[in-house]
Write a protein that holds these residues in place. Structure first.
Motif, PDB file in Angstrom:
ATOM      1  N   GLN A 256       0.830  -1.208   0.000  1.00  0.00           N
ATOM      2  CA  GLN A 256       0.000   0.000   0.000  1.00  0.00           C
ATOM      3  C   GLN A 256       0.867   1.262   0.000  1.00  0.00           C
ATOM      4  O   GLN A 256       0.580   2.226  -0.705  1.00  0.00           O
ATOM      5  N   THR A 260       1.016   3.973  -3.009  1.00  0.00           N
ATOM      6  CA  THR A 260       0.641   5.350  -2.685  1.00  0.00           C
ATOM      7  C   THR A 260       1.720   6.323  -3.162  1.00  0.00           C
ATOM      8  O   THR A 260       1.429   7.383  -3.721  1.00  0.00           O
ATOM      9  N   PRO A 263       1.828   5.386  -7.744  1.00  0.00           N
ATOM     10  CA  PRO A 263       0.634   4.592  -8.068  1.00  0.00           C
ATOM     11  C   PRO A 263       0.665   3.889  -9.412  1.00  0.00           C
ATOM     12  O   PRO A 263       0.003   2.863  -9.581  1.00  0.00           O
TER      13      PRO A 263
END
Length: 394
Positions: A256, A260, A263
């Motif tokens: 994640q 982030t 992307p």
């Protein structure tokens, strides 16, 4: 003067005018003949430069070389090459001048000429360590990897002061040659000289992963992230190390963070989707995400895996098989575990369990982290329970 006297004087002058060139020619011939036979005084036709003149040429060559070095440091290699060439024309064969011009040619991307200058420098001065080092760099660019290795090693033998330059470059070369143990040795030596260099620590972490030492990799990646907290690739590879330790939660968290920070990086996005499939049932949203990733680089290996997984989620088995077949022939596919695993998923979905089992074995041999077996349960729960659950619970 009467006419008779004038005639006599003119005759004498004419006679001497015709004789003098002949005598002059005979004198010159007799004077240089011994030189032509290797005897007599120094060259008369092409006299040796006087010592002061020779010193002047050497001083001018040195000045040209200094100007060349100045342009080289400024990132103007072509101008440096011109000045080094002029210096060589004045100074004659000098190993260091050939080395400097070779460095400028290397900077200019003229690798063959750089190699030629290196060879000339080494012909004149075989123990010139810098020339061996430069030859290693040039040979690496020319994909002559074994010659590069021998040049780096010889340079290090001749001058231990080049260690800070050679160990990182030779380590990267060992990685390219798929010799992780030698690469690890050189990265460790490089870090003795530069213990806080994040790029070296990161590369060593990748070698630890290749050697299936995930705990050591995590130690190095933690160190990298302390220095560079927004380095997405460090989170990506720490997620991979967590997967080898069967820490799916830690891997999901790092995936994640990587996505982030970056992307649309296809590798980060692909691993994040795969980890998601380990815990969630396939759905259209995930299929769309995979398709979007695939569009960023349609014919790359990872993009083809994204296409195959997206088609499989949508039940388009023919499209999934076509994509995975292309992936298996892509560059680097024979070393990675992604294509055989997703081939196993596609085959087991179609009921070809024997073929799926063989593909799964290949994926595990290549180093597939065990938690990434989990998507098999959405394809065929019975197959997953029989072949994968025992491995995950061991």
């Amino acid at each position: 003067m009467n006419p008779s006297s004038m005639f006599t004087a003119l005759s004498i002058f004419t006679t001497f005018a015709s004789i003098i060139p002949v005598y002059h020619f005979i004198y010159r011939f007799l004077h240089i003949a011994p030189c032509l036979q290797g005897e007599g005084p120094g060259l008369l036709i092409y006299p040796r430069r006087p010592a002061k003149e020779e010193q002047g040429y050497q001083a001018e060559a040195a000045a040209l070389a200094r100007r060349g070095s100045m342009y080289f440091r400024r990132g103007q290699p072509q101008r440096a090459i011109e000045l080094y060439s002029r210096a060589l024309a004045m100074a004659g064969d000098e190993a260091v001048l050939y080395l400097r011009r070779g460095e400028a040619c290397y900077q200019a991307g003229q690798y063959q000429q750089a190699l030629s200058d290196c060879e000339q420098a080494l012909r004149l001065q075989p123990a010139l360590a810098e020339a061996h080092y430069l030859r290693g760099r040039i040979c690496t660019r020319l994909a002559a990897y074994q010659q590069a290795l021998s040049s780096y090693t010889r340079a290090l033998e001749l001058d231990a002061g080049l260690a800070t330059l050679i160990y990182p470059e030779r380590a990267a070369l060992y990685q390219r040659l798929k010799d992780p143990h030698a690469a690890l040795h050189d990265y460790c030596r490089a870090l003795e000289y530069s213990p806080h260099e994040a790029s070296l620590i990161f590369q060593r972490a990748l070698v630890y992963l290749q050697l299936r030492e995930p705990r050591q990799a995590i130690v190095d990646l933690n160190s990298v992230l302390q220095a560079r907290p927004n380095f997405a690739c460090a989170y990506h590879y720490r997620a991979l190390a967590s997967l080898y330790l069967q820490d799916l939660a830690g891997a999901r968290q790092d995936c994640q963070r990587a996505t982030t920070l970056n992307p649309m990086h296809i590798d980060h996005g692909w691993l994040a989707c795969w980890v998601t499939l380990c815990e969630e049932r396939p759905n259209e949203r995930l299929a769309e995400r995979l398709q979007a990733l695939a569009r960023t680089a349609p014919e790359q290996y990872v993009a083809l895996l994204c296409q195959a997984a997206s088609a499989w989620i949508r039940g388009e088995q023919a499209e999934a098989q076509a994509a995975i077949s292309r992936a298996q022939t892509a560059a680097g596919a024979d070393e990675h575990w992604g294509a055989p695993f997703w081939q196993a998923v596609i085959w087991v979905t179609s009921g070809h369990e024997a073929e799926a089992h063989q593909a799964l074995r290949e994926a595990l041999i290549r180093g597939l982290p065990l938690p990434l077996l989990s998507p098999l349960r959405w394809a065929n729960p019975g197959f997953y329970g029989h072949y994968a659950r025992a491995l995950l619970e061991a």
